[in-house]
Design a protein around this motif. Structure first.
Motif, mmCIF file in Angstrom:
data_model
loop_
_atom_site.group_PDB
_atom_site.id
_atom_site.type_symbol
_atom_site.label_atom_id
_atom_site.label_comp_id
_atom_site.label_asym_id
_atom_site.label_seq_id
_atom_site.Cartn_x
_atom_site.Cartn_y
_atom_site.Cartn_z
ATOM 1 N N VAL A 217 6.148 -14.206 9.042
ATOM 2 C CA VAL A 217 6.006 -13.208 10.023
ATOM 3 C C VAL A 217 6.518 -11.919 9.849
ATOM 4 O O VAL A 217 7.702 -11.784 9.357
ATOM 5 C CB VAL A 217 6.414 -13.739 11.577
ATOM 6 N N LEU A 218 5.803 -10.918 9.594
ATOM 7 C CA LEU A 218 6.078 -9.708 9.195
ATOM 8 C C LEU A 218 7.064 -9.027 10.403
ATOM 9 O O LEU A 218 6.438 -8.963 11.473
ATOM 10 C CB LEU A 218 5.086 -8.867 8.896
ATOM 11 N N GLY A 219 7.938 -8.177 9.954
ATOM 12 C CA GLY A 219 8.779 -7.529 10.800
ATOM 13 C C GLY A 219 8.305 -5.861 10.465
ATOM 14 O O GLY A 219 8.860 -5.109 11.043
ATOM 15 N N ALA B 64 9.992 -7.294 -3.871
ATOM 16 C CA ALA B 64 10.892 -6.740 -3.102
ATOM 17 C C ALA B 64 10.701 -6.034 -1.763
ATOM 18 O O ALA B 64 11.535 -6.301 -0.772
ATOM 19 C CB ALA B 64 12.059 -5.734 -4.153
ATOM 20 N N GLN B 65 9.600 -5.015 -1.844
ATOM 21 C CA GLN B 65 9.452 -4.617 -0.641
ATOM 22 C C GLN B 65 8.953 -5.512 0.519
ATOM 23 O O GLN B 65 9.212 -5.586 1.647
ATOM 24 C CB GLN B 65 8.189 -3.487 -0.694
ATOM 25 N N VAL B 66 8.112 -6.474 0.010
ATOM 26 C CA VAL B 66 7.404 -7.597 0.763
ATOM 27 C C VAL B 66 8.555 -8.308 1.417
ATOM 28 O O VAL B 66 8.667 -8.836 2.555
ATOM 29 C CB VAL B 66 6.509 -8.203 0.102
ATOM 30 N N ALA C 166 10.171 -6.531 4.234
ATOM 31 C CA ALA C 166 9.210 -6.441 5.385
ATOM 32 C C ALA C 166 9.119 -7.958 6.311
ATOM 33 O O ALA C 166 8.650 -7.917 7.252
ATOM 34 C CB ALA C 166 8.044 -6.148 4.939
ATOM 35 N N ILE C 167 9.641 -8.993 5.501
ATOM 36 C CA ILE C 167 9.373 -10.274 6.268
ATOM 37 C C ILE C 167 10.517 -10.694 7.326
ATOM 38 O O ILE C 167 11.759 -10.371 6.795
ATOM 39 C CB ILE C 167 9.369 -11.317 5.248
ATOM 40 N N ARG D 21 0.095 -5.502 8.823
ATOM 41 C CA ARG D 21 0.931 -4.832 10.113
ATOM 42 C C ARG D 21 2.227 -5.847 10.550
ATOM 43 O O ARG D 21 2.187 -6.939 10.655
ATOM 44 C CB ARG D 21 0.134 -4.380 11.199
ATOM 45 N N ALA D 22 3.111 -5.135 11.116
ATOM 46 C CA ALA D 22 4.267 -5.616 11.895
ATOM 47 C C ALA D 22 3.855 -6.756 13.009
ATOM 48 O O ALA D 22 2.830 -6.479 13.726
ATOM 49 C CB ALA D 22 5.510 -4.653 12.187
#
Length: 278
Positions: free
Chosen positions: A124-126, A137-139, A142-143, A236-237
């Motif tokens: 689930v993205l934050g 690293a960015q992903v 974002a999690i 998207r978040a």
């Protein structure tokens, strides 16, 4: 239409255009709950751009009818599943709000056509994944959390007789999904070393590890993030991402009970009733 997004064919929207014709065939199969012939005779076996154009067309129809997009699913990340279906690259589909079932739920018969199950790790993205390199690293940053999941794959194509283009057009064979109750941030969970065991009616039918999903489930999400952005519809978040199977998927029949365990994330389960679809 966003840059780099493939366009539908040039024929009129009367069935002569391959995108509209393929969409009509899959739409009819879903509406009547009767699997149809493959659509590769209309769009080709390997025409990825046209296959995703069919998927987008059907997605737009569902949104117009009131469905809400809640995430994406990545398919064909496991070598075992790729071998099962005779393909050699990932794909993705859209998750709608009516596809979600709670842990332990009973899915009515007929809800998903020709159901097959696979166990995987969901994220689930934050934060949005719309800008930047969209690398691992960015992903990872974002999690928000990971959770064990069972994906219920379904095909509107008779007998699962699918080429890569068939499954892409058919929303990556998405059907439904179930998320477990234990949520862990990646600071406390390593997706690569996680081990999965899935049983159907108490019999072990699939095993695997996070490494089976493109080497790292986070790498699969990074692939999706870049692909989705390039197609003009970034992640998207708050969205759920089913990152791909950790082992072979298996067919299920009415009455089946499916249970999956992912080390670190605990368990998730679903049953299939003999009663009609909701």
């Amino acid at each position: 239409m966003p840059p780099n997004q493939p366009t539908p064919g040039t024929g009129p929207a009367t069935g002569t255009d391959p995108v509209f014709a393929a969409a009509a065939r899959l739409r009819e199969a879903a509406a009547t709950r009767t699997p149809a012939a493959p659509v590769r005779d209309l769009i080709g076996r390997d025409d990825v751009a046209t296959a995703y154009a069919v998927q987008r067309h059907l997605t737009a129809e569902r949104i117009a009818a009131g469905a809400r997009v809640v995430g994406r699913k990545i398919g064909l990340t496991s070598t075992a599943v790729q071998q099962q279906l005779g393909v050699d690259q990932p794909d993705f589909g859209v998750l709608f709000d009516d596809m979600a079932y709670p842990d332990g739920a009973s899915v009515p018969a007929g809800t998903v056509l020709q159901p097959r199950v696979e166990a995987e790790i969901a994220f689930v993205l934050g934060a949005d994944l719309a800008e930047g390199p969209l690398d691992d690293a960015q992903v990872r940053d974002a999690i928000d959390h990971a959770v064990a999941a069972i994906e219920i794959c379904g095909s509107r194509v008779a007998d699962w007789d699918i080429s890569f283009a068939d499954t892409v057009a058919d929303n990556a064979s998405a059907g439904a999904y179930v998320l477990g109750s234990r949520r862990l941030p990646l600071t406390g969970f390593d997706p690569v070393t996680a081990e999965m065991t899935m049983t159907v009616d108490g019999e072990t039918v699939s095993t695997g590890t996070g490494a089976a999903c493109l080497g790292d489930p986070v790498t699969a999400v990074a692939w999706l993030a870049r692909t989705a952005r390039d197609l003009g519809d970034p992640l998207r978040a708050g969205q759920v991402v089913l990152s791909g199977a950790l082992g072979p998927m298996r067919p299920v029949t009415p009455g089946a009970a499916v249970h999956a365990t992912v080390t670190g994330l605990g368990t998730v389960s679903v049953t299939f009733s003999a009663k009609g679809a909701r």
